[in-house]
Every structure is written in C-alpha cells, then in structure tokens.
Design an enzyme around this catalytic site. Structure first.
Site, short mmCIF file in Angstrom:
data_model
loop_
_atom_site.label_atom_id
_atom_site.label_comp_id
_atom_site.label_asym_id
_atom_site.label_seq_id
_atom_site.Cartn_x
_atom_site.Cartn_y
_atom_site.Cartn_z
N LYS A 1 40.19 46.11 58.55
CA LYS A 1 39.28 45.99 57.41
C LYS A 1 37.97 45.33 57.79
O LYS A 1 36.90 45.85 57.50
CB LYS A 1 39.96 45.20 56.28
CG LYS A 1 40.87 46.01 55.39
CD LYS A 1 42.14 46.43 56.02
CE LYS A 1 43.04 47.20 55.06
NZ LYS A 1 44.37 47.42 55.62
N ASP B 1 50.21 36.46 57.48
CA ASP B 1 49.61 37.78 57.67
C ASP B 1 48.16 37.68 57.18
O ASP B 1 47.91 37.44 56.00
CB ASP B 1 50.39 38.82 56.85
CG ASP B 1 49.92 40.25 57.15
OD1 ASP B 1 48.99 40.41 57.97
OD2 ASP B 1 50.48 41.19 56.57
N TRP C 1 53.15 43.40 50.25
CA TRP C 1 52.77 44.72 50.74
C TRP C 1 54.04 45.54 50.97
O TRP C 1 55.00 45.03 51.58
CB TRP C 1 51.98 44.55 52.05
CG TRP C 1 51.55 45.82 52.70
CD1 TRP C 1 50.95 46.89 52.10
CD2 TRP C 1 51.67 46.15 54.10
NE1 TRP C 1 50.67 47.86 53.04
CE2 TRP C 1 51.12 47.43 54.27
CE3 TRP C 1 52.18 45.49 55.21
CZ2 TRP C 1 51.05 48.07 55.51
CZ3 TRP C 1 52.12 46.12 56.43
CH2 TRP C 1 51.56 47.39 56.58
C1 LMR Z 1 47.26 49.32 52.02
O1 LMR Z 1 47.99 48.42 51.61
O2 LMR Z 1 46.86 50.24 51.30
C2 LMR Z 1 46.78 49.29 53.46
O3 LMR Z 1 47.22 48.14 54.08
C3 LMR Z 1 47.12 50.54 54.18
C4 LMR Z 1 48.59 50.68 54.48
O4 LMR Z 1 48.92 50.92 55.64
O5 LMR Z 1 49.43 50.60 53.56
#
Ligand code: LMR
Length: 396
Positions: free
Chosen positions: A245, A210, A129
């Site tokens: 979520k 996570d 992420w």
């Molecule tokens: C995403 O990856 O789109 C979500 O987790 C929202 C974010 O805060 O990036």
C-alpha cells in the site's frame, strides 16, 4: 489424486475483484479489494517508484540468488522505517527478512510459531482480515478471537478487549493491527498500547503486529507507535509489514518479517530457524520490489518525493472520508454514517445487511465485501454522488 476434491469457495475479497472486472456496466464503483485509488479511480505507479525502477534497470548487473533473508539493504532500511531509531535495533535484537508481500511475512511467522510452540493459540481481533485465520490455520496453529469492534457504536470495545487479553495464557500469541484496522477502520488509540504491553508482560503472551498500512492513517511514525512501544517494553515480538500500500507495489509482492528477540544471541538463534522456514516455503524472496524500496529509502531526493506522494494519498483518503460522511447525511440516507469521517485507513463497515450489499451490487453496480466492508479509497468526487444515490435507493 484430484477427482475427489470439492471446489473451494471463492475468496470473499479476491473473488469479488474478479466479478467486478467482468461487470460490463461502465458506471460501476469498486469498493471491494483494498487497493488505493486516486481522484480518477486509477492505481498509478508512484513517481518515485518509476524513477527507482528505471535506475535499477540501467544499473543492475546480475540476477544471481539473493539468499533466504532477501536483500540486506532493503532489510536495514525497512527496519529504520518500521521501527525508527529503536533501542532494540541498536542492541542487535532485531532480525528482518524480506518476504513475498505482507501475506508471505505472515505465513513465515505462522510456520515459525509452529516450530517454536505448536501448542500456542494465536488470538485475533473479532473481526480481522479474512485471510488471517486461514494463514495461521494452514500452518497448523490454533486460533481464537478477542473482542474488538462494536458494530452498534462503530467503535472499539476497549474494555472487553483488555479484559480478554488479561486472560490470554502465557506462551500464546496476540495478533494486533498497527493502524488502519482491516476491516473496521477502528484503531487502537495511543493510550491503549502501554496497557496492552503491560498485559503482555504480566500474562506472558507475545504480540505479533501486522503493519500493512504504515503511513495511511496519520503518518509513518504515528502509525508505527504501537509496535515500537511493544518492542521497547517486551522481550519478544514479531512484526509483519507490507510495502503493497504505502509504495503501491501490490503486484511486486514485497513485505518483511522482523523478529525481535530478548537478546542479540537469542535473536540470532531464532533467525536461523526463521531462515530454515523460509527455505522450506519459497527458498528466497523475489528481488524486484525490495530493490525499488531500498533505492527510494536510500536516496534523499527519491525519499522526499515518495513521502510527498504518500502524504497526498493519506490526505485524499481522509478527505474523501469527510465528504462521504457529509454527503450521506445531506442526502438523508437512513442511518448515521458520521463514523466514516472518524475512522482511518481504507476500510469501514457500512453496517448494512448482506441482502443490501447484494442489492447495491446487482441494482447499482456498487461493489463491496458481503460483510459490508467498503474500501473508502475507491470513492472520488465523480462516483461519490452515485454511491450516495445507490445507498439512498437501498436504505431509504
Ligand atoms: C484487502 O483486504 O482487500 C487487501 O489486503 C487485499 C487482500 O489480499 O485481501
């Protein structure tokens, strides 16, 4: 003070969300930010949440401070949800604090790690992420990557990952996604978690899991299999979880950090440092989201209603994955998109170039992150044909 600052680049995910909102085209398709959408493209408040909120409004008697760890009822119930009836809980080895969202939990984890072992490196999957590296770097931690996603085979680089983990030095931290890997949709299979536990034990690194999507892949218990196993086999672990979520509580910002220590006494000592970290960042978390979740998890009827809604969301995502994959194939879009049906959670990489991503957005109002990550939950029976037609136009 500020005049010398250079403008920060827009966040690749949240910046896209703003651009999408400004797009006047009424046929636009949002496959950007990771937000669940129903069949009509909306992100409604869950019925169980609405009921819990109404009851809270009627019964609440005070707005006084909660304390640094937040809502004790939420903390106990979220432990039962994330870890289940776990020996670590029975042995008093778990300390949980509720946090402002999953990102708040990660930042607390990062600051805690910095206090505990500032020289440690936090290893993250390649890719991960987009906010993971910045959160840990902002706390002063060093970061590194381990191989994870094979873009050609759209699958896990299992051997390369295990090989890299077998070289992680003692005292480092390995960040793992429990399920619904963001951004690839490719998860660690059940049979690999024991191997990761073995390596952690042998090498002496600590896992930080996570879990932002519990219940979105295969089920609440199935999705938590990895962290539960690690917490059983290893002396120490951190677990960051989110209710954004699975309770659709995005803007309420509700998550949790659980510290699992090697003994009840060690957990107690470490938790005092965690609380000091929290006091320094935001003092204590906001109450509303935690109160809603605690109420749902503590009320049999509300819990059943929530579980049914969650199951519906999961089934819809898995169903639209099948449909998207089948329709891209039926339209003869250049490429093999069968992997979309095999992956889990909201995200998949389409594996197309940034130029093709730009053409999808500019010419067809289809929005996805420039890495080609799509939020599959943004698709529905109404906009799927438009998405497939746009893909055909851009990819041939
Ligand atoms: C995403 O990856 O789109 C979500 O987790 C929202 C974010 O805060 O990036």
């Amino acid at each position: 003070m500020f005049s010398h600052l250079k403008a920060a680049p827009a966040d690749p995910i949240l910046g896209l969300m703003a651009t999408y909102r400004e797009d006047p085209r009424d046929f636009k398709v949002d496959l950007g930010v990771g937000v669940y959408r129903d069949e009509s493209g909306a992100t409604p408040i869950m019925a169980a949440v609405k009921k819990a909120e109404a009851a809270r409004l009627a019964e609440d008697v005070t707005k006084t401070y909660l304390g640094m760890a937040g809502d004790p009822q939420f903390n106990a119930r979220i432990d039962a949800l994330t870890l289940g009836d776990h020996p670590a809980r029975r042995d008093g080895r778990v300390f949980t604090a509720h946090t402002p969202g999953g990102t708040g939990a990660l930042r607390v984890a990062a600051d805690l790690l910095h206090r505990a072992r500032p020289e440690a490196t936090v290893w993250m999957s390649d890719p991960t992420w987009g906010n993971h590296p910045s959160v840990f770097k902002a706390a002063g931690m060093k970061i590194a990557e381990y191989p994870y996603y094979d873009g050609k085979a759209q699958s896990l680089r299992a051997d390369a990952m295990l090989d890299a983990l077998s070289k992680v030095p003692a005292g480092d931290v390995v960040l793992l996604h429990a399920s619904c890997h963001n951004p690839s949709g490719v998860d660690i299979p059940a049979e690999l978690w024991p191997k990761i536990a073995e390596l952690a034990e042998k090498q002496g690194f600590m896992p930080l899991v996570d879990m932002a999507y519990q219940g979105f892949a295969d089920g609440l218990d199935q999705d938590a299999l990895g962290p539960r196993l690690l917490a059983e086999r290893l002396p120490e672990m951190l677990l960051c979880s989110s209710c954004s979520k699975n309770f659709a509580l995005y803007r309420e910002r509700i998550g949790a950090i659980s510290l699992i220590g090697e003994s009840s006494a060690a957990t107690q000592t470490a938790s005092s440092v965690m609380l000091a970290v929290i006091r320094n960042i935001y003092s204590m978390p906001p109450a509303h989201g935690a109160a809603i979740v605690a109420r749902i998890l503590g009320d049999e009827a509300l819990k059943v209603e929530w579980l049914t809604e969650l199951e519906h969301m999961r089934n819809r995502i898995n169903g639209i994955r099948q449909q998207a994959s089948a329709q891209l194939a039926a339209a003869g879009v250049n490429g093999d998109f069968s992997f979309i049906a095999r992956q889990r959670g909201m995200f998949s990489f389409l594996g197309i170039s940034p130029e093709q991503v730009t053409r999808l957005r500019e010419e067809h109002a289809v929005y996805l992150v420039s890495s080609s990550r799509v939020n599959i939950a943004g698709l529905n029976e109404d906009n799927l044909p438009r998405f497939v037609a746009a893909m055909k136009a851009v990819l041939g």
